[in-house]
Design a protein around this motif. Structure first.
Motif, PDB file in Angstrom:
ATOM      1  N   TRP A 156       0.834  -1.212   0.000  1.00 16.80           N
ATOM      2  CA  TRP A 156       0.000   0.000   0.000  1.00 16.80           C
ATOM      3  C   TRP A 156       0.871   1.265   0.000  1.00 16.80           C
ATOM      4  CZ3 TRP A 156      -5.410   0.642   0.136  1.00 16.80           C
ATOM      5  CH2 TRP A 156      -5.817   1.983   0.292  1.00 16.80           C
ATOM      6  N   LYS A 157       1.886   1.266   0.877  1.00 19.86           N
ATOM      7  CA  LYS A 157       2.753   2.459   0.984  1.00 19.86           C
ATOM      8  C   LYS A 157       3.403   2.784  -0.359  1.00 19.86           C
ATOM      9  CE  LYS A 157       4.276   1.443   5.647  1.00 19.86           C
ATOM     10  NZ  LYS A 157       5.465   0.943   6.364  1.00 19.86           N
ATOM     11  N   ILE A 158       3.734   1.749  -1.111  1.00 17.79           N
ATOM     12  CA  ILE A 158       4.381   1.952  -2.403  1.00 17.79           C
ATOM     13  C   ILE A 158       3.367   2.391  -3.456  1.00 17.79           C
ATOM     14  CG2 ILE A 158       5.603   0.757  -4.284  1.00 17.79           C
ATOM     15  CD1 ILE A 158       6.753  -1.110  -2.008  1.00 17.79           C
ATOM     16  N   LEU A 159       2.231   1.701  -3.501  1.00 17.61           N
ATOM     17  CA  LEU A 159       1.292   1.907  -4.614  1.00 17.61           C
ATOM     18  C   LEU A 159       0.432   3.156  -4.481  1.00 17.61           C
ATOM     19  CD1 LEU A 159       0.021  -1.727  -5.333  1.00 17.61           C
ATOM     20  CD2 LEU A 159       1.520  -0.321  -6.763  1.00 17.61           C
ATOM     21  N   ALA A 160      -0.017   3.480  -3.262  1.00 17.31           N
ATOM     22  CA  ALA A 160      -1.006   4.567  -3.115  1.00 17.31           C
ATOM     23  C   ALA A 160      -0.527   5.886  -3.738  1.00 17.31           C
ATOM     24  CB  ALA A 160      -1.382   4.742  -1.641  1.00 17.31           C
ATOM     25  N   PRO A 161       0.690   6.354  -3.428  1.00 16.70           N
ATOM     26  CA  PRO A 161       1.107   7.625  -4.034  1.00 16.70           C
ATOM     27  C   PRO A 161       1.333   7.532  -5.545  1.00 16.70           C
ATOM     28  CG  PRO A 161       2.863   6.733  -2.626  1.00 16.70           C
ATOM     29  CD  PRO A 161       1.673   5.859  -2.454  1.00 16.70           C
ATOM     30  N   LYS A 162       1.770   6.357  -6.013  1.00 17.35           N
ATOM     31  CA  LYS A 162       2.045   6.199  -7.454  1.00 17.35           C
ATOM     32  C   LYS A 162       0.745   6.174  -8.258  1.00 17.35           C
ATOM     33  CE  LYS A 162       6.574   5.215  -7.132  1.00 17.35           C
ATOM     34  NZ  LYS A 162       7.560   6.141  -7.657  1.00 17.35           N
ATOM     35  N   ILE A 163      -0.323   5.640  -7.671  1.00 21.46           N
ATOM     36  CA  ILE A 163      -1.597   5.568  -8.402  1.00 21.46           C
ATOM     37  C   ILE A 163      -2.158   6.974  -8.617  1.00 21.46           C
ATOM     38  CG2 ILE A 163      -4.026   4.852  -8.153  1.00 21.46           C
ATOM     39  CD1 ILE A 163      -2.843   2.148  -7.084  1.00 21.46           C
ATOM     40  N   THR A 164      -1.982   7.856  -7.650  1.00 24.68           N
ATOM     41  CA  THR A 164      -2.464   9.223  -7.868  1.00 24.68           C
ATOM     42  C   THR A 164      -1.620   9.947  -8.929  1.00 24.68           C
ATOM     43  OG1 THR A 164      -1.206  10.023  -5.965  1.00 24.68           O
ATOM     44  CG2 THR A 164      -3.491   9.479  -5.572  1.00 24.68           C
ATOM     45  N   GLU A 165      -0.405   9.459  -9.166  1.00 30.48           N
ATOM     46  CA  GLU A 165       0.413  10.044 -10.243  1.00 30.48           C
ATOM     47  C   GLU A 165      -0.097   9.646 -11.633  1.00 30.48           C
ATOM     48  OE1 GLU A 165       4.571   9.030  -9.746  1.00 30.48           O
ATOM     49  OE2 GLU A 165       4.597   9.893  -7.730  1.00 30.48           O
ATOM     50  N   ILE A 166      -0.636   8.410 -11.753  1.00 32.32           N
ATOM     51  CA  ILE A 166      -1.066   7.955 -13.093  1.00 32.32           C
ATOM     52  C   ILE A 166      -2.550   8.198 -13.337  1.00 32.32           C
ATOM     53  CG2 ILE A 166       0.751   6.208 -13.360  1.00 32.32           C
ATOM     54  CD1 ILE A 166      -1.544   4.094 -12.783  1.00 32.32           C
ATOM     55  N   SER A 167      -3.301   8.571 -12.297  1.00 33.99           N
ATOM     56  CA  SER A 167      -4.740   8.764 -12.468  1.00 33.99           C
ATOM     57  C   SER A 167      -5.186  10.066 -11.809  1.00 33.99           C
ATOM     58  CB  SER A 167      -5.498   7.579 -11.851  1.00 33.99           C
ATOM     59  OG  SER A 167      -6.883   7.835 -11.866  1.00 33.99           O
TER      60      SER A 167
END
Ligand code: NI
Length: 139
Positions: A105-116
Motif C-alpha cells: 500500500w505504501k508503495i502503490l497509493a502515491p504512485k496511483i495518484t500520479e497515473i490517475s
C-alpha cells in the motif's frame, strides 16, 4: 464513484519466525510456516482503484498503466524472491501476508495518484493461498 480492479500474480518464498522467541515457541505459533529452510506461496494481488470517470477516456484509471505500475513497483521486486531476505521493504519485518499488503500500500497509493487524475487506491486484496487472503484499505 466506481471501482476498478487489476489482478497480478507472483510466487515468493518466506518463513514466519520471530527472532525474539525460542525455536519451540516459533514452531508452536507458526507451525510449518516456521520451517527453517523456507516454503513458497502462489500469491494473487488484487488492486482496486476508486474514483470518478475521466470524461476524456471513460476510465477511472488506464488499466495498462496500472498493470505496468504494479508490475514494476511490486511484482518485479517480489516474484521468485525470498520475502525475508531479498526484498528491501520487508527487511526486519515479519513476512506475513498482512505486513506485505501494508507495505505494498505504501508503495502503490502515491504512485496511483500520479497515473490517475480521477482515481485513488481503494483496497489491496492479497491471496496467500486460494483460501487465505487479507484485505487492506490503508488504515
Ligand atoms: Ni507461508
Amino acid at each position: 464513484m466506481i471501482y476498478i480492479s487489476r489482478k497480478e500474480h507472483f510466487n515468493a518464498a518466506h518463513k514466519l519466525y520471530n527472532p525474539n522467541w525460542s525455536e519451540d515457541k516459533n514452531k508452536e505459533v507458526f507451525g510449518p510456516c516456521a520451517n527453517a529452510n523456507w516454503h513458497g506461496h502462489n500469491f494473487d494481488l488484487i488492486t482496486t482503484v476508486k474514483g470518478e470517470i475521466d470524461p476524456d477516456t471513460g476510465f477511472v484509471v488506464d488499466l495498462k498503466k496500472l498493470s505496468t505500475l504494479i508490475r514494476t513497483q511490486i511484482v518485479d521486486k517480489v516474484d521468485h524472491k525470498n520475502l525475508n531476505m531479498d526484498v528491501d521493504f520487508m527487511k526486519d519485518k515479519m513476512a506475513s501476508t498482512e505486513i506485505l499488503a501494508m507495505e505494498f500500500w505504501k508503495i502503490l497509493a502515491p504512485k496511483i495518484t500520479e497515473i490517475s487524475k480521477y482515481g485513488e487506491l481503494h483496497s489491496l486484496k492479497l491471496y496467500e493461498t486460494p483460501r487465505n487472503y487479507v484485505e487492506y484499505f490503508g488504515n
